[in-house]
Design a protein around this motif. Sequence first.
Motif, mmCIF file in Angstrom:
data_model
loop_
_atom_site.group_PDB
_atom_site.id
_atom_site.type_symbol
_atom_site.label_atom_id
_atom_site.label_comp_id
_atom_site.label_asym_id
_atom_site.label_seq_id
_atom_site.Cartn_x
_atom_site.Cartn_y
_atom_site.Cartn_z
ATOM 1 N N GLY A 38 -28.955 2.382 40.508
ATOM 2 C CA GLY A 38 -28.988 1.881 39.128
ATOM 3 C C GLY A 38 -29.581 0.482 39.060
ATOM 4 O O GLY A 38 -29.689 -0.207 40.073
ATOM 5 N N PRO A 39 -30.007 0.066 37.866
ATOM 6 C CA PRO A 39 -30.656 -1.244 37.745
ATOM 7 C C PRO A 39 -29.686 -2.396 37.991
ATOM 8 O O PRO A 39 -28.552 -2.354 37.511
ATOM 9 N N LYS A 40 -30.140 -3.398 38.732
ATOM 10 C CA LYS A 40 -29.297 -4.563 38.969
ATOM 11 C C LYS A 40 -29.199 -5.405 37.708
ATOM 12 O O LYS A 40 -28.286 -6.209 37.562
ATOM 13 N N SER A 41 -30.161 -5.222 36.852
ATOM 14 C CA SER A 41 -30.178 -5.964 35.593
ATOM 15 C C SER A 41 -31.128 -5.229 34.648
ATOM 16 O O SER A 41 -32.025 -4.512 35.100
ATOM 17 N N PHE A 42 -30.895 -5.355 33.364
ATOM 18 C CA PHE A 42 -31.837 -4.802 32.383
ATOM 19 C C PHE A 42 -31.662 -5.628 31.125
ATOM 20 O O PHE A 42 -31.364 -5.155 30.057
ATOM 21 N N ASP A 43 -31.846 -6.929 31.342
ATOM 22 C CA ASP A 43 -31.476 -7.904 30.328
ATOM 23 C C ASP A 43 -32.668 -8.168 29.409
ATOM 24 O O ASP A 43 -33.378 -9.150 29.550
ATOM 25 N N LEU A 44 -32.851 -7.248 28.469
ATOM 26 C CA LEU A 44 -33.981 -7.368 27.563
ATOM 27 C C LEU A 44 -33.484 -7.724 26.179
ATOM 28 O O LEU A 44 -32.329 -7.476 25.844
ATOM 29 N N PRO A 45 -34.367 -8.298 25.362
ATOM 30 C CA PRO A 45 -33.929 -8.644 24.006
ATOM 31 C C PRO A 45 -33.544 -7.399 23.205
ATOM 32 O O PRO A 45 -33.959 -6.294 23.506
ATOM 33 N N LYS A 46 -32.761 -7.635 22.176
ATOM 34 C CA LYS A 46 -32.388 -6.580 21.251
ATOM 35 C C LYS A 46 -33.608 -6.125 20.459
ATOM 36 O O LYS A 46 -34.512 -6.925 20.219
ATOM 37 N N GLY A 47 -33.636 -4.884 20.063
ATOM 38 C CA GLY A 47 -34.770 -4.396 19.276
ATOM 39 C C GLY A 47 -34.892 -5.100 17.930
ATOM 40 O O GLY A 47 -33.933 -5.692 17.444
ATOM 41 N N GLU B 123 -38.468 -7.788 34.177
ATOM 42 C CA GLU B 123 -37.080 -7.395 33.917
ATOM 43 C C GLU B 123 -36.949 -5.866 33.843
ATOM 44 O O GLU B 123 -35.971 -5.292 34.311
ATOM 45 N N LEU B 340 -40.182 -4.301 19.689
ATOM 46 C CA LEU B 340 -39.582 -3.513 18.617
ATOM 47 C C LEU B 340 -38.450 -2.640 19.160
ATOM 48 O O LEU B 340 -37.365 -2.569 18.595
#
Lengths: 449, 482, 128
Positions: A38-47, B123, B340
Amino acid sequence: MSLNPYIANTEDDVRTMLEVIGVERIDDLFHDIQPQHGPKSFDLPKGRSEYEVVEHVRGLARRNAQELLLFVGGGYYDHYIPAVIPSLISRGEFLTAYTPYQPECSQGTLQALYEYQSSLCALTEMEVSNASLYDGGTALYEAMMMALRVNGRNKVIVDGGVSPIYRKMIRSYTDNLNIEFVEVGPAHGQSDRGQIEKFLDDQTSAVIVQNPNFFGAVDDHSDIVKMAHAKGALVIQSVYPIALGMVKTPGQMGVDIATGEGQSLGLPLNFGGPYLGFMVTKKEYIRKMPGRIVGETVDAQGRRCFVNTLQAREQHIRREKATSNICTNVSLCAVQAAMYLSLLGRQGIRDLARLIFDKAEYAKHLIGQIPGVEVKRAAPTFNEFTVSLPKPAEAVVEAMISRGIAAGFPLSKYYPGMTQYMTVAVTEKRTRNDIERYAQQLKDVLGKI
Amino acid sequence: MDLIFEKSIEGRRGYSLPESDVPSAKPLAAKYVRPQSPTLPEVGELDVVRHFMALSRRNFSVDGNFYPLGSCTMKYNPRFTEVLAAMSGLADLHPLLPQLASGDRLVQGALAILYEMEQLLCEITGFSAFTLQPLAGAHGELTGAMMIAAYHKAKKNRKKYIIAPDSAHGTNPASAAIAGFQTITIPSTEEGVMDLAALERALTDEVAGIMLTCPDTAGIFNRDIDKIAQMVHKVDGLMYYDGANLNAVLGRCRPGDLGFDVMHINLHKTFSTPHGGGGPGAGPVGVGPKLMPYLPVSRVVRRDDGTFRLNYDYPESIGYVASFYGNFAVIVRAYAYILLLGKEGLKQVSDHAVLNANYVMARLKGVFDLPFDRTCMHECVFSACAQSKNGVHAIDLAKYLIDQGIHPMTVYFPLIVREAMMIEPTETESKQTIDRFIQCMMDAADLAARDPEAFHAFPKTMPISRPDEVKAVKDLNVNFFD
Amino acid sequence: MEVIDHLFYTKEHEWVSIDDGVATVGITEYAQDAMGDITFIELPNVDMEVEQFEQLASVESVKAANDVYSPLSGKVIEVNSELVDCPELLNKSCYELGWIAKVKIASEEETSKLMGAEEYRTYLESLE
């Protein structure tokens, strides 16, 4: 959690589908990915909403130069793009199709590419064209690799007037291959015949030249072609397609492979891409040419139609023995170029070339009158020319920018030592007023720095 | 349909030029001049509009048709990204501006997009850095292979071979060859995954690296992936991840975490930029720490004050792989798409891509042979072997679909499956559309059993029937004027 | 699939007949059938020296490209230039009009590494 707007499944759909599959949750479909994977991180902005993203990007676009008067060229030019082109090319049928693997439902793309190939052949007076490559630089590299395949030799002579950007690229691509490079500096702006002749031998695969070259000089390479052919070497010429409305064609010079940057054929500057690499050659070399090629044939009822042809050269069949690793091209850009050349037509391309030439000559005339400034006149030019300044070109260009003018491209970036030189490019979009303003401001700036 | 050249009428014009406002210059000397006009068509603007409108109608496209072309990720391309890419301030930006003295001030917005895109991709994939230069997936692959070569050269490793599975895309061996390597092909097991024993035998000290897709071309996620990484790293080989199939695993796993050292992403697949009839695309390449020094130049760096500049000063860099900073207009579209969707939206992409593919697989199982009968990722592979015994091949089924208004699935790939049919519905298609496709496939199977002869006539509803491809090669005609 | 009795065969589906120190080489029925309509052949140069199982020629159809390997070592003394204009002879008459090249061989020892007709037939069956 609401779904992203491009997913069509409803909760009901998902439930039914999971039932048919025989699992309880979507997560169950990913059971092959074990927890430790699994990903160690997936810290992306909110849509965000479409409106918010549009505003965000618009804000970024505003942080780029607007309203800058462009006299920078270097192979990439600020031409006018007729409104018909963006309007037609944004049709979903062109935009959202893929490589025409199924010719029956891809005749639109295929015929347009055949017309593109034919137009490029007409423009360059060469016999065959492929359906495009990534850009002018990669096209030139591919042409060099093609020459090596044609005659099985490994020495390449490169004219120093070939775009330094292209030369840098070719160098990085061939770092792991056994190729001997000889770079020959220009003489009086044009290709140095004496030096090229000196290095030409029976191990030479190709001589690479450019017309007009990076300094803007127009040349007739017919004599170099003769010299090279006498030694069994090919000549590759990188050309600026708009110039061919006026300037002698590679076909007429006897050039073996011509390539070029097709951005000027109806594509925006796009901060570097997508662009359009074109490649045309003689019929005898077509099987050594990389990239997709569209050919005419007939269907079962004998009706004319078009297909991808000579596919046995390509990577999906030849794998490591393919002519190139390229699989896609830049079809959409090629179709744009086909539209542009159709709009311009036989007379339009001549008129456009003439207009640009006249404007560039007028710019040369005005700039050459500024004290301390010298326009290089050893060789004829088309749309771009080299100027020597009494001050470092970088500083002059920087000062001109603050007056809203991108005055030229300082050569020292790629030619160490040429600190006082820059190239200046003109297109049909530069008015007499613009050119006069340029000359005035340059004179003024030179007096102040 | 006539060619544009056949519509040409002498004297007709389709372009307006400004009247010259400068003196007429002395012409070039005759030796430099083209004596004859090029034989371009002479047509009016309306001729051009009608011609290309008519051509466009002769294409299937995602906008017009379901397009389950396996391994190509033909999902819906949001229209707003088109507007952004064409925006003034982006589309009209000259690529040499940042190379002028202090020129980076002129392109801060563009550099910000490149910089942020790089961060986002890092990321998403778990890598340390990205280059956005490569202009297509295959170009990215080549860039990756060149960096692998540079790494071994710097370490004075004597490496000769790149390993690729037999199910790999043809571009893998082609890219390896240009980077100076020979390819060793490793067979797949009956389950469609790499044969580990064969890999073990092939892994000598001369192996520079391995190129893998995961999920692989059979649509299967390799459970042994960390074992493979360990084996390859033991001989100081590098792990290359072919990101062609990234659409299946967004937020589920990251190649950088799985032991991969380098990967490319096809922005036009996973991040939904239009395929354009075969390009332009974009193939950014991500690397882990081992390969960072070799990334192409230029690279975008952020100053302490938050502004951006281009940096060329990386002595170990492999140099330029493209003229500039990549296919910028494609990058802008993908950037906007990622913003988006955001974290949750991206994860949903893979969830629904995989759900839809498994749904197709479950419903068509039993109708067609299923060579790998296990959960698939974002695409599933069937075989038309049973139908071919009746004389109906995968390509015939494909032509049947065309008459139903559906773009065929990928046929005859992967090569390890006979009569392969690779179906990738993507996450953007509705259950209703997919159900209709499934029904068409069932009808086709039924017809293949009843009346195999019927297939020879398909497609019947297109402007042309099946073309004579042998004639196209033998009587080669690639130029109207030749 | 037609397999001719007195010829030698390779695993890559080339055939060879030897007559007075000269080997005539072509591709088998199986090979041409698998390729489909052959549209192009790249012939070797006369006088080219070739090692056993090294590339001698390459053939292309619409959907495939294959190398043709020399079953024996030697020097190319003649090529079938008819094939340049009529590559379809490789399909229509692979064992006769479709021969590819004649190679002057040093010895017949290398034939021990080739298959006879019976062995090749068994080999073809194993490929089914």
